[in-house]
Design an enzyme around this catalytic site. Structure first.
Site, PDB file in Angstrom:
ATOM      1  N   LYS A  93       0.841  -1.200   0.000  1.00 47.78           N
ATOM      2  CA  LYS A  93       0.000   0.000   0.000  1.00 47.78           C
ATOM      3  C   LYS A  93       0.879   1.254   0.000  1.00 47.78           C
ATOM      4  O   LYS A  93       1.921   1.280   0.673  1.00 47.78           O
ATOM      5  CB  LYS A  93      -0.894  -0.029   1.242  1.00 47.78           C
ATOM      6  CG  LYS A  93      -1.927   1.086   1.329  1.00 47.78           C
ATOM      7  CD  LYS A  93      -2.774   0.910   2.608  1.00 47.78           C
ATOM      8  CE  LYS A  93      -3.837   1.986   2.748  1.00 47.78           C
ATOM      9  NZ  LYS A  93      -4.649   1.793   3.991  1.00 47.78           N
ATOM     10  N   SER A 144      -9.325   1.811   2.883  1.00 49.17           N
ATOM     11  CA  SER A 144      -8.447   2.544   2.027  1.00 49.17           C
ATOM     12  C   SER A 144      -7.367   1.699   1.351  1.00 49.17           C
ATOM     13  O   SER A 144      -6.691   2.187   0.460  1.00 49.17           O
ATOM     14  CB  SER A 144      -7.765   3.647   2.848  1.00 49.17           C
ATOM     15  OG  SER A 144      -6.949   3.075   3.849  1.00 49.17           O
ATOM     16  N   SER A 170      -9.667  -0.346   7.169  1.00 47.18           N
ATOM     17  CA  SER A 170      -9.063  -0.167   5.844  1.00 47.18           C
ATOM     18  C   SER A 170      -8.421  -1.406   5.241  1.00 47.18           C
ATOM     19  O   SER A 170      -8.076  -1.407   4.061  1.00 47.18           O
ATOM     20  CB  SER A 170      -8.026   0.966   5.892  1.00 47.18           C
ATOM     21  OG  SER A 170      -8.667   2.225   5.882  1.00 47.18           O
TER      22      SER A 170
END
Lengths: 406, 406
Positions: free
Chosen positions: A35, A112, A136
């Protein structure tokens, strides 16, 4: 502003990379994505924001968790798209595009850790590392139909991971299978091979189930029947108030504890930077940030105390050997482009965060298993254990879900 | 470069402030200082480095812990000097001057919360908040003859506190008395009034005692005799290897676990910034940073695993009701200006960090009590309890030390 058109149609990656493993190890042969709020040496970390990326130099070191994976034999194949400042659960990035949800076409991937989930669901990577402050990792795992784990708070080093909400943020894992999830987790958690308590009790969090769509509730019951058939464990329904011995609703975990703690901590990290820098903000984030800006952190100090109390109460109810389960999200992924009104945002976030805040305030390890569905799209079934009982949870899931884990 | 000459002779403060309390509360009437790596709205945070200060904007928000104290009735009277990047235990700042050690004239105050300790020891403040990653609250408390507490890892929010070593850094407290330390701690820890386990067992960490000067050992025995006389508790000597059930020396906590974890995390936070920014560095820090730069984080991954294992082993041995004690530091404060050779630095840091690393890897709450002395200068006596047993430790100290706490 979007650079999505120049990339692959799946749009999971900010950049394809090829960082070879540093050693042979338990992850030899596996490839992973990272990420884009987790440092990779020599590449600027965007934190989901072009302004952040352009005003911060490239790190010299990989995040420690990236080094752990490379040293365990894994190969890093890309930086994955993240929501702006990782402050979202939907996965629609105005700057980096919306990663494809392979198993729910036309729908958001969840965020996210949107690119992390999409890279695994689309087969670009075997696993991915993301971060989870309010869901997330768990929400995109649920909505993309893959495995996801939020470990116990602070079990994995956050060195080289962008600061966000220090009391609630944790590095998490998304993976294509339970055995791989377990192997990755054991590397990052520095697990020893040691005996752990066998699952003796399986609780079902009643107020969480009631928030889910009827189809999700029905499949959850079927999954519990299957667990009963295979293991003999009888799922015991329990309400949040019963669990903690105080007559309060599950939604208090979100509305009277975690959300205020998150907002206050976000003010102190990203908020200070935004106020000083006035970066370009995406429209959705700008709306959300308006609330952060107006937030009264002094009035919310009570929520810090409530969080600490929930933490103690929840963990007193989850001794070794007890597992609690609930739907990871109440519904399948929303259609892309529909989270554009306050009503739609509230209808998605409030029930979703009621479910994710439970492990958030409890600092619990939680694993989302891709076992449920609604409207033909994936929904996760989550299992959680007490704080620091990560290894026991992993072993319990292998036992409980062996036949269903595929 | 030094701006010390323009300030008070005690040199505890970077800036005097007057932030009034936000409410009446348990800390009404008390005033405090804040280490200069903890945000105060409208003032640049230096992190002990002029370059850091000048390249980072002033925060808009106080750190959450500062807001907690103001809301509990305390008044903030200053920003306190901190060692460069808080990466030191000695308290000699080449940029901000060396705060005065009131009870050990001519000697260093200890660091990195040097100004915090000096402001309390000199009576400028009733208490101070600092941070502790490897001893940065406990060491200056010990060397300045005041009370100091490193709480359980991550019990106090680090929002608005500069990122440093996320797996080991914690906000800590320095105070003029035990009752005040307890009141401050209960505010920051969001403690409830709830029954806690009474101290039933008092262990003494043998290998730690042996590292201390003979005078310190002798006074420690006298303090334990006094505790026995007042409470009936019999101190039981135990070696680290016995405690954790594995034949390893106490020094492994530092040399084979915490130090490598700290260094790897420091690379990922301050290290990345230094490499990109090339700031002006003090000579002492520049030497230390040379080691950080050359550090092989891949080879050190084993130390992460060792840290996790020590954490589990230490906590298995410290159930509720068990307290363990040892000298906070093996000696009194070194004379100012003497830590200027590798030999002198090693002779101070190695035994000191062997003592402080125990609670560091254990993630334990530890309180340093100003009860010992050597060469006419203060030395602390530390008490620690299991992870998250902060309240039990506070109550136990009131019981154990009531007559001596003064």
């Amino acid at each position: 502003m979007s650079t999505a058109s120049s990339r692959d149609p799946i749009n999971a990656l900010v950049a394809a990379l090829d960082l070879p493993p540093l050693n042979d190890g338990p992850l030899s042969g596996a490839c992973f994505t990272v990420k884009d709020n987790i440092d990779i040496a020599g590449h600027r970390t965007s934190f989901g924001s072009p302004t952040w990326r352009d005003t911060h130099p490239a790190p010299v070191h990989n995040a420690l968790c990236v080094d752990q994976l490379l040293a365990a034999g894994a190969r890093c194949v890309g930086k994955a798209v993240a929501d702006e400042f990782t402050y979202s659960l939907d996965g629609e990035s105005q700057f980096f595009g919306t990663p494809q949800n392979a198993k729910a076409p036309g729908r958001v991937p969840g965020g996210s850790s949107s690119g992390s989930a999409a890279s695994v669901a689309n087969g670009l990577a075997d696993f991915s590392i993301g971060t989870d402050s309010g869901g997330s990792v768990r929400v995109p795992a649920s909505l993309c139909g893959i495995w996801g784990m939020r470990p116990s708070l602070h079990r994995i080093s956050e060195a080289g991971v962008l600061p966000f909400m220090p009391s609630v943020s944790t590095v998490g894992i998304l993976a294509a299978s339970l055995p791989l999830l377990e192997t990755v987790a054991r590397v990052l958690l520095n697990s020893r091979t040691a005996p752990v308590a066998a699952p003796r009790r399986l609780l079902v969090l009643g107020d969480a189930v009631e928030l889910a769509l009827p189809a999700v509730q029905q499949q959850l019951r079927a999954a519990l029947d299957e667990i009963n058939r295979c293991t003999g464990l009888v799922a015991e329904p329990i309400r949040f108030g019963e669990l903690i011995g105080e007559d309060v609703p599950l939604s208090d975990c979100n509305l009277k504890a975690l959300r205020d703690l998150q907002t206050a901590e976000f003010q102190s990290t990203v908020g200070n930077w935004i106020e000083a820098t006035r970066p370009e903000l995406g429209a959705t984030f700008a709306l959300a940030y308006g609330n952060v800006r107006r937030f009264d952190r002094i009035a919310a100090l009570e929520s810090l105390a409530r969080s600490e109390r929930f933490f103690q109460q929840i963990n007193a109810a989850l001794p070794p050997g007890t597992i609690i389960c609930f739907p990871t999200t109440p519904t399948a992924a929303p259609l892309k482009g529909t989270l554009d009104t306050l009503e739609a945002v509230t209808a998605f976030y409030d029930p979703t965060m009621t479910l994710t805040a439970f492990s958030g305030v409890g600092r619990l390890p939680e694993i989302s298993a891709p076992l449920l569905a609604a409207e033909g799209c994936p929904v996760g079934l989550s299992f959680a254990a007490g704080h620091y009982q990560d290894e026991a949870l992993l072993v319990a899931l292998s036992e409980i879900l062996g036949p269903q884990a595929g």
